[in-house]
Design an enzyme around this catalytic site. Structure first.
Site, PDB file in Angstrom:
ATOM      1  N   GLY A 185      89.991  18.247  39.279  1.00  9.38           N
ATOM      2  CA  GLY A 185      89.703  16.826  39.131  1.00  9.38           C
ATOM      3  C   GLY A 185      88.261  16.481  39.416  1.00  9.38           C
ATOM      4  N   SER A 186      87.645  15.700  38.545  1.00  6.69           N
ATOM      5  CA  SER A 186      86.228  15.435  38.714  1.00  6.69           C
ATOM      6  C   SER A 186      85.731  14.456  37.647  1.00  6.69           C
ATOM      7  CB  SER A 186      85.441  16.748  38.629  1.00  6.69           C
ATOM      8  OG  SER A 186      85.893  17.516  37.533  1.00  6.69           O
TER       9      SER A 186
END
Length: 229
Positions: free
Chosen positions: A198-199
Site C-alpha cells: 500500500g502506498s
C-alpha cells in the site's frame, strides 16, 4: 496519433521483491498448520480448520500482492503512461521545492494493498535525478504525505521535458525499492521500482500539460494514458 500497444510476452509471474516475503509466509503457514494438526485438531477440529483457512487466505494474499499480470502495454512518444495501478486522488497545481523550485502539475495515484505494486517508467528518457528521503508514515492520502513521508524521487528527461515520479510510503508501506540511478537511459513501461503493502505515486508534470485522467478514476500502470505532452 503516436500511440502503440504491445502485449507482455509472459503470463502472470511473481515479482522478485516478493520471493523472501513469500518464503516466510509459506514457512509460517506450514509451521502453524503442523502445530495445529498435532496439538489442536483432535480436541477442537473446527479451530484447526479455521487456522488452515485463515493462514491459507493470508498466503494467497501475499502471492497476489507480488503478482505481475500479463497486460497490453501502451506506448507513445508524446504520452505519459501511468506508472502505477490504483485510484487518482489528486490533480492540482503545486509549488515543488525538491527539484524544480517552481510550479508543477501534480497527479497522484493511491495504491491499495489489493493493487499490483510494481512501478513503471511513464516515459522513455534519461534519469537525471534520483534521491531517497527518510520520513514519516502518514496515510498515503494525507495531503502532507508527498513532502513528509518516506519517499524516493526520480526525474526522467525526455527532450526538453522533465517529469518527476515520486514513490511515497504509506501507513503500511515501509519499504520503497527504486532501480534508477542518474545517467541511466530507461524505456517507457520498464520497471522503475516497487513499494510493499500500500502506498502512493506522485507524477509532477509541466504546468499546462493535458491530463487524460480524472479524479477517482481507477488506472493501470503501463496501460492507462496519464497525460499528453
Amino acid at each position: 496519433m503516436d500511440l502503440t500497444f504491445a502485449v507482455q510476452p509472459n503470463n502472470m509471474t511473481i515479482h522478485k521483491e516478493g520471493y523472501k516475503s513469500i518464503a516466510i509466509a509459506t514457512l509460517v503457514f506450514a509451521l502453524l498448520n503442523i502445530l495445529s494438526f498435532f496439538f489442536i485438531s483432535a480436541a477442537l477440529p473446527w479451530l484447526s480448520w479455521l487456522i488452515l483457512v485463515a493462514t491459507f487466505g493470508l498466503l494467497l494474499f501475499i502471492l497476489s500482492f507480488f503478482r505481475i499480470p500479463n497486460r497490453n502495454m501502451t506506448f507513445g512518444d508524446n504520452k505519459v503512461i501511468c506508472p502505477a495501478d490504483g485510484k487518482v486522488v489528486v490533480i492540482e497545481e503545486i509549488h515543488d521545492t525538491e527539484y524544480f523550485n517552481g510550479p508543477r502539475l501534480q497527479v497522484s495515484i493511491f495504491m491499495s494493498p489489493a493493487n499490483v505494486h510494481v512501478n513503471r517508467n511513464p516515459v522513455t528518457g534519461d534519469v537525471v535525478y534520483s534521491k531517497y528521503h527518510k520520513g514519516k508514515y502518514l496515510v498515503a492520502w494525507h495531503p502532507k504525505s508527498s513532502t513528509e513521508n518516506e519517499r524516493h524521487s526520480v526525474v526522467l528527461k525526455r527532450g526538453n521535458t522533465e517529469i518527476l515520479v515520486k514513490q511515497i510510503a504509506g501507513a503500511l508501506a515501509k519499504r520503497i525499492v527504486n532501480y534508477l540511478q542518474p545517467g541511466m537511459k530507461v524505456k517507457q513501461n520498464d520497471e522503475l521500482g516497487f513499494i510493499k503493502f500500500g502506498s502512493r505515486v506522485d507524477v509532477l508534470l509541466p504546468v499546462g500539460t493535458a491530463v487524460d485522467v480524472k479524479l477517482d478514476q481507477m488506472v493501470q500502470g503501463g496501460v492507462t494514458v496519464l497525460a499528453t505532452l
